[in-house]
Motif scaffolding. Sequence first.
Motif, mmCIF file in Angstrom:
data_model
loop_
_atom_site.group_PDB
_atom_site.id
_atom_site.type_symbol
_atom_site.label_atom_id
_atom_site.label_comp_id
_atom_site.label_asym_id
_atom_site.label_seq_id
_atom_site.Cartn_x
_atom_site.Cartn_y
_atom_site.Cartn_z
ATOM 1 N N VAL A 9 0.842 -1.380 -0.053
ATOM 2 C CA VAL A 9 -0.020 0.142 0.227
ATOM 3 C C VAL A 9 1.285 0.978 -0.199
ATOM 4 N N GLY A 10 0.809 2.257 -1.072
ATOM 5 C CA GLY A 10 1.327 3.206 -0.844
ATOM 6 C C GLY A 10 0.520 4.968 -0.429
ATOM 7 N N VAL A 11 1.180 5.534 -0.997
ATOM 8 C CA VAL A 11 -0.199 7.331 -1.630
ATOM 9 C C VAL A 11 0.339 7.911 -2.382
ATOM 10 N N ALA A 12 -0.406 8.423 -3.171
ATOM 11 C CA ALA A 12 -0.913 9.070 -4.750
ATOM 12 C C ALA A 12 -1.002 10.077 -4.157
ATOM 13 N N ASN A 13 -1.297 11.658 -4.234
ATOM 14 C CA ASN A 13 -2.089 12.535 -4.960
ATOM 15 C C ASN A 13 -2.596 12.272 -5.986
ATOM 16 N N SER A 14 -3.688 13.235 -5.866
ATOM 17 C CA SER A 14 -5.011 13.013 -6.175
ATOM 18 C C SER A 14 -5.899 14.315 -6.356
ATOM 19 N N SER A 15 -6.743 14.248 -7.365
ATOM 20 C CA SER A 15 -7.903 15.860 -6.898
ATOM 21 C C SER A 15 -8.750 15.429 -5.624
ATOM 22 N N LEU A 16 -8.541 14.329 -4.331
ATOM 23 C CA LEU A 16 -9.208 13.852 -3.719
ATOM 24 C C LEU A 16 -8.196 13.976 -2.295
ATOM 25 N N GLY A 17 -6.982 14.820 -2.983
ATOM 26 C CA GLY A 17 -5.566 15.142 -2.269
ATOM 27 C C GLY A 17 -4.732 13.907 -2.035
ATOM 28 N N SER A 18 -4.647 13.652 -0.632
ATOM 29 C CA SER A 18 -3.420 12.528 -0.598
ATOM 30 C C SER A 18 -4.588 11.157 -0.422
ATOM 31 N N ILE A 19 -4.102 9.577 -0.723
ATOM 32 C CA ILE A 19 -4.795 8.805 -1.169
ATOM 33 C C ILE A 19 -4.370 8.006 -0.940
ATOM 34 N N LEU A 20 -4.792 6.780 -0.505
ATOM 35 C CA LEU A 20 -3.782 5.333 -0.356
ATOM 36 C C LEU A 20 -4.396 4.444 -1.889
ATOM 37 N N VAL A 21 -3.082 3.666 -2.371
ATOM 38 C CA VAL A 21 -2.795 3.220 -3.399
ATOM 39 C C VAL A 21 -2.689 1.571 -3.570
ATOM 40 N N ASN A 22 -2.678 0.988 -4.335
ATOM 41 C CA ASN A 22 -1.757 -0.261 -4.134
ATOM 42 C C ASN A 22 -1.126 -0.313 -4.937
ATOM 43 N N SER A 23 0.030 -1.668 -5.235
ATOM 44 C CA SER A 23 1.416 -1.398 -6.026
ATOM 45 C C SER A 23 1.427 -0.835 -6.916
ATOM 46 N N ASN A 24 0.472 -0.837 -7.678
ATOM 47 C CA ASN A 24 0.227 -0.541 -9.720
ATOM 48 C C ASN A 24 -0.407 0.613 -9.366
ATOM 49 N N GLY A 25 -0.603 1.474 -8.489
ATOM 50 C CA GLY A 25 -1.353 2.817 -8.169
ATOM 51 C C GLY A 25 -2.681 3.055 -8.549
ATOM 52 N N ARG A 26 -3.270 2.287 -8.745
ATOM 53 C CA ARG A 26 -4.688 2.101 -8.602
ATOM 54 C C ARG A 26 -5.366 2.871 -6.988
ATOM 55 N N THR A 27 -6.080 3.414 -7.064
ATOM 56 C CA THR A 27 -7.526 3.521 -5.883
ATOM 57 C C THR A 27 -8.240 2.472 -4.816
ATOM 58 N N LEU A 28 -7.515 3.094 -3.281
ATOM 59 C CA LEU A 28 -8.172 1.908 -2.490
ATOM 60 C C LEU A 28 -9.074 2.658 -1.725
ATOM 61 N N TYR A 29 -10.134 1.508 -1.430
ATOM 62 C CA TYR A 29 -11.175 2.429 -1.448
ATOM 63 C C TYR A 29 -11.864 1.738 0.287
ATOM 64 N N LEU A 30 -12.933 2.366 1.510
ATOM 65 C CA LEU A 30 -13.401 1.331 2.345
ATOM 66 C C LEU A 30 -14.711 1.975 2.045
#
Length: 179
Positions: free
Chosen positions: A48-69
């Motif tokens: 799990v990593g962090v990416a900057n997006s239009s939502l701000g900093s969010i969690l992403v998987n190893s391929n950069g895809r957004t993770l959700y709850l």
Amino acid sequence: MTRSRPINFLAGAAAIPLVALAVAACGGGGAATAASPPKTSSGASATVGVANSSLGSILVNSNGRTLYLFKADSGAKSACAGACATAWPPLMATGTPTAGTGLTASKLGTITRSNGGQQVTYNGHPLYLFVKDTKAGETNGQGATAFGAAWFALTPSGNQASAPASSSGGSASSGSYSY
């Protein structure tokens, strides 16, 4: 002079594939570049990593895809199975999950799903992908209500991202990634 027309035609026909080859070699095909996989502070690959997006900093998987709850999840138990897990695939672990730079490693864990597999959690929230996020940076699932509850991207603090998805389909592919 009638002989020059076939030669001109052949020369023009030969130029078309050469131009196509030059465009392809220069990257003119329009393919998206994959984001770098998240890394731990020691440089190892992270689950799990962090990416900057239009939502701000969010969690992403190893391929950069957004993770959700999923708001229907209760405690350390997933409420998403069957058709839900097809549309919102759980982030599964084959070993101990690792946290990328910018995340709190102690918030990362796993739960056992009904099939015996280990689903990755962050801050107690089971983590999911969304099938309509087809490339790194997309946030098409943000704020969606499906299978009885709402879905939200997670922030590095482990809470739901509160910004709504953009009206252009929720893509954050122009965001930058920091692992």
